[in-house]
Write an enzyme that holds these catalytic residues in place. Structure first.
Site, PDB file in Angstrom:
ATOM      1  N   SER A 130       0.840  -1.214   0.000  1.00 48.90           N
ATOM      2  CA  SER A 130       0.000   0.000   0.000  1.00 48.90           C
ATOM      3  C   SER A 130       0.869   1.255   0.000  1.00 48.90           C
ATOM      4  O   SER A 130       0.352   2.369   0.077  1.00 48.90           O
ATOM      5  CB  SER A 130      -0.916   0.004   1.230  1.00 48.90           C
ATOM      6  OG  SER A 130      -0.159  -0.101   2.419  1.00 48.90           O
TER       7      SER A 130
ATOM      8  N   HIS B  46     -40.329  21.824 -10.986  1.00 50.90           N
ATOM      9  CA  HIS B  46     -40.376  20.940 -12.172  1.00 50.90           C
ATOM     10  C   HIS B  46     -39.654  21.573 -13.366  1.00 50.90           C
ATOM     11  O   HIS B  46     -39.970  21.281 -14.509  1.00 50.90           O
ATOM     12  CB  HIS B  46     -41.809  20.605 -12.585  1.00 50.90           C
ATOM     13  CG  HIS B  46     -42.693  20.212 -11.450  1.00 50.90           C
ATOM     14  ND1 HIS B  46     -42.910  18.895 -11.087  1.00 50.90           N
ATOM     15  CD2 HIS B  46     -43.397  20.968 -10.568  1.00 50.90           C
ATOM     16  CE1 HIS B  46     -43.724  18.858 -10.042  1.00 50.90           C
ATOM     17  NE2 HIS B  46     -44.024  20.106  -9.699  1.00 50.90           N
TER      18      HIS B  46
ATOM     19  N   SER C 289     -14.467  25.088 -27.767  1.00 48.96           N
ATOM     20  CA  SER C 289     -14.594  23.836 -28.510  1.00 48.96           C
ATOM     21  C   SER C 289     -13.476  23.779 -29.528  1.00 48.96           C
ATOM     22  O   SER C 289     -13.062  24.806 -30.070  1.00 48.96           O
ATOM     23  CB  SER C 289     -15.958  23.804 -29.206  1.00 48.96           C
ATOM     24  OG  SER C 289     -15.894  22.975 -30.347  1.00 48.96           O
TER      25      SER C 289
ATOM     26  N   LYS D  18     -18.190  28.548 -29.584  1.00 48.53           N
ATOM     27  CA  LYS D  18     -18.609  27.939 -28.324  1.00 48.53           C
ATOM     28  C   LYS D  18     -17.841  28.412 -27.106  1.00 48.53           C
ATOM     29  O   LYS D  18     -16.646  28.646 -27.151  1.00 48.53           O
ATOM     30  CB  LYS D  18     -18.448  26.419 -28.414  1.00 48.53           C
ATOM     31  CG  LYS D  18     -19.402  25.774 -29.378  1.00 48.53           C
ATOM     32  CD  LYS D  18     -20.679  25.337 -28.717  1.00 48.53           C
ATOM     33  CE  LYS D  18     -20.455  24.020 -28.024  1.00 48.53           C
ATOM     34  NZ  LYS D  18     -21.639  23.588 -27.338  1.00 48.53           N
TER      35      LYS D  18
ATOM     36  N   ASN E 156     -17.945  26.838 -23.288  1.00 50.81           N
ATOM     37  CA  ASN E 156     -18.591  25.729 -22.565  1.00 50.81           C
ATOM     38  C   ASN E 156     -18.393  25.805 -21.054  1.00 50.81           C
ATOM     39  O   ASN E 156     -17.327  26.201 -20.587  1.00 50.81           O
ATOM     40  CB  ASN E 156     -18.025  24.394 -23.076  1.00 50.81           C
ATOM     41  CG  ASN E 156     -18.404  24.139 -24.519  1.00 50.81           C
ATOM     42  OD1 ASN E 156     -19.471  24.571 -24.972  1.00 50.81           O
ATOM     43  ND2 ASN E 156     -17.530  23.470 -25.251  1.00 50.81           N
TER      44      ASN E 156
ATOM     45  N   GLU F 293     -19.644  21.352 -15.184  1.00 47.23           N
ATOM     46  CA  GLU F 293     -19.918  19.996 -15.675  1.00 47.23           C
ATOM     47  C   GLU F 293     -19.020  18.975 -14.985  1.00 47.23           C
ATOM     48  O   GLU F 293     -19.462  17.895 -14.584  1.00 47.23           O
ATOM     49  CB  GLU F 293     -19.718  19.919 -17.189  1.00 47.23           C
ATOM     50  CG  GLU F 293     -20.831  20.590 -17.977  1.00 47.23           C
ATOM     51  CD  GLU F 293     -20.541  20.649 -19.470  1.00 47.23           C
ATOM     52  OE1 GLU F 293     -21.462  20.425 -20.246  1.00 47.23           O
ATOM     53  OE2 GLU F 293     -19.392  20.918 -19.865  1.00 47.23           O
TER      54      GLU F 293
ATOM     55  N   LYS G 151      -8.162   3.375   2.160  1.00 47.34           N
ATOM     56  CA  LYS G 151      -7.402   4.622   1.987  1.00 47.34           C
ATOM     57  C   LYS G 151      -7.601   5.319   0.658  1.00 47.34           C
ATOM     58  O   LYS G 151      -7.778   6.539   0.617  1.00 47.34           O
ATOM     59  CB  LYS G 151      -5.920   4.351   2.225  1.00 47.34           C
ATOM     60  CG  LYS G 151      -5.631   4.305   3.707  1.00 47.34           C
ATOM     61  CD  LYS G 151      -4.288   3.757   4.017  1.00 47.34           C
ATOM     62  CE  LYS G 151      -4.360   2.934   5.267  1.00 47.34           C
ATOM     63  NZ  LYS G 151      -5.236   1.732   5.171  1.00 47.34           N
TER      64      LYS G 151
END
Ligand code: ARG
Length: 475
Positions: free
Chosen positions: A24, A157, A278, A284, A286, A291, A326
């Site tokens: 580990s 909604h 982009s 674009k 973004n 995200e 861990k």
């Protein structure tokens, strides 16, 4: 020193694949400072109790300090054949100071040692998370305060429902993150318990003084049951659960920001420094940061599930499965801290389009409830008022008008209760400011909430500062 601290009863060497499979060190090396600090305290306690001599103890302590310095300066190559950070440091100590190093592990096992290290790691990290949550809360409150007159449509909604102050929406997130802070603070109580002395599982025959070790390491409490101490990881689960909840909150905020920054909404603009372009579409911009935060929520939930699942079938006490605690823990702490940092900054640079929000809140019959409430004040039962306004909405839709654009005569055809004063309550400003009920969106409520939040955050920062001063004095 034998090849492995435990190889006395073994006649064959460990297979190479087993060595790397069980190791580990690649990830638990992050615990080195805690491991050393814990060992120093344990060693001092052993000397205090005359379990080892003062001379032996001071050699061990000096050796451990030197190892800490060497690791910091990159002068210590960790060795995979020593499984984990505890064995690496022990082996190095032997190389530094010789045979006396072997006295350090008296009255201790890696089972209580590893749990001590993790507790020390987590109490530091939870404190860092709290600092970052405070910064995020501050960014939300500041953004709300500098846009305190901005009105937007509130949604249920994802359909426009009633107008709310943009600041009210932000302060809703503030409340969530404030609860997250309380949750993280709660975890500290259970983390901050000193497990040494539990040894492998049953305690030790040596006359140790765990209160003394706890005092050196600034733990207010010691574990009450040695089996529980080496077996339990619920203090990690709690942190991962609290982190998951925080990620839910950040992920929902992401979703709001992604929608709001779309061309269709146009409510906010993420600053260029926090957006990406982009590779094919030149126009674009973004919202990759929100995200990614939304996406990273998934791995944080996964880490919690991994830990819960790993633990659920284990008999008491320690099992090697538990080494698997861990990576999910480290990954969660790193991910959460990263998201909190980037979010606090992104919010502080967010551009708010108050005009677009106001326009969106002014159409689509968001004042229908207010019109129904008006009829109630004129003596109509709410259900009847609801039905009546429903018919008015249908009528307005047919005429391609908003409710406030209908004439009093039009309205009177639906109910004689309407008077000229109905138009006063149909403006977005009135809809906001009349909602003075507790926690409602009226500006006076929201300004009060912002003021209280400033005070709360000031206290949080003062607490944080004094913790840091204490820590500095200690080191
Ligand atoms: N690397 C181990 C872990 O993280 C340390 C404890 C090992 N104990 C043992 N009995 N093999 O859990």
């Amino acid at each position: 020193m034998p090849e492995k601290p435990w190889d006395g009863r073994f006649s064959e060497k460990t297979d190479r694949t087993v060595e790397s499979f069980t190791s580990s060190i690649a990830f638990d090396k992050r615990l080195y400072l805690y491991d050393i600090e814990g060992s120093i305290a344990h060693c001092r306690m052993l000397a205090e109790q005359s379990i080892i001599t003062e001379e032996d103890a001071s050699q061990i302590v000096d050796g451990l300090h030197k190892i800490a310095r060497d690791i910091e300066r990159g002068k210590f190559e960790l060795d995979e054949s020593f499984e984990d950070i505890h064995m690496n440091i022990e082996a190095r100590l032997a190389a530094e100071i010789g045979k006396v190093a072997q006295k350090l592990h008296t009255a201790r096992s890696r089972n209580d040692q590893v749990v001590l290290d993790v507790r020390m790691y987590l109490r530091d990290e939870v404190t860092h998370v709290l600092t970052k949550l405070t910064a995020l809360c501050q960014a939300l409150v500041d953004l709300g305060e500098s846009n305190v007159d901005v009105i937007m449509p509130g949604y249920t909604h994802l359909q426009p429902a009633q107008p709310v102050l943009f600041a009210h929406h932000l302060m809703a997130y503030y409340e969530m993150f404030k609860r997250d802070m309380a949750r993280f603070k709660g975890t500290l109580e259970r983390i901050n318990v000193m497990p040494l002395g539990s040894a492998a599982l049953a305690g030790t025959t040596h006359p140790i003084d765990v209160e003394y070790t706890a005092k050196l390491l600034e733990f207010p409490e010691v574990t009450a049951n040695s089996l529980d101490a080496v077996s339990s990881r619920d203090f990690i689960m709690e942190v991962l659960a609290a982190a998951s909840i925080s990620m839910v909150h950040m992920s929902r905020l992401s979703e709001d920001l992604i929608l709001w920054s779309s061309a269709e909404f146009g409510f906010v603009e993420i600053s260029d420094a926090f957006a990406t372009g982009s590779s094919i579409m030149p126009q674009k911009k973004n919202p990759d940061v929100p995200e990614l935060v939304r996406g990273k929520a998934g791995r944080v939930f996964g880490n919690l599930i991994a830990l819960l699942t790993m633990m659920k079938g284990l008999p008491l006490s320690y099992n090697r499965d538990m080494q698997e605690d861990k990576e999910p823990m480290f990954d969660t702490v790193d991910t959460l801290k990263g998201c909190l940092d980037v979010y606090a900054k992104l919010l502080s640079q967010l551009k708010v389009n108050g005009t677009a929000m106001h326009q969106a809140a002014s159409k689509g019959f968001l004042n229908a409830t207010d019109m129904a409430d008006y009829l109630v004040t004129k003596g109509m039962a709410f259900r009847d008022a609801h039905h009546c306004v429903g018919e008015i909405v249908r009528h307005a839709m047919d005429k391609d008008k908003e409710l406030q654009e209908l004439s009093l005569n039009d309205l009177k055809k639906f109910s004689q209760a309407f008077e000229e004063d109905v138009f006063d309550i149909l403006t977005v400003e009135q809809m906001i400011n009349r909602r003075v009920s507790g926690g409602g969106t009226a500006k006076e409520n929201v300004t009060r909430a912002i003021k209280e939040a400033h005070e709360t955050l000031k206290l949080e920062k003062a607490e944080d500062g004094s913790d840091k001063r204490k820590k500095k004095q200690r080191s």
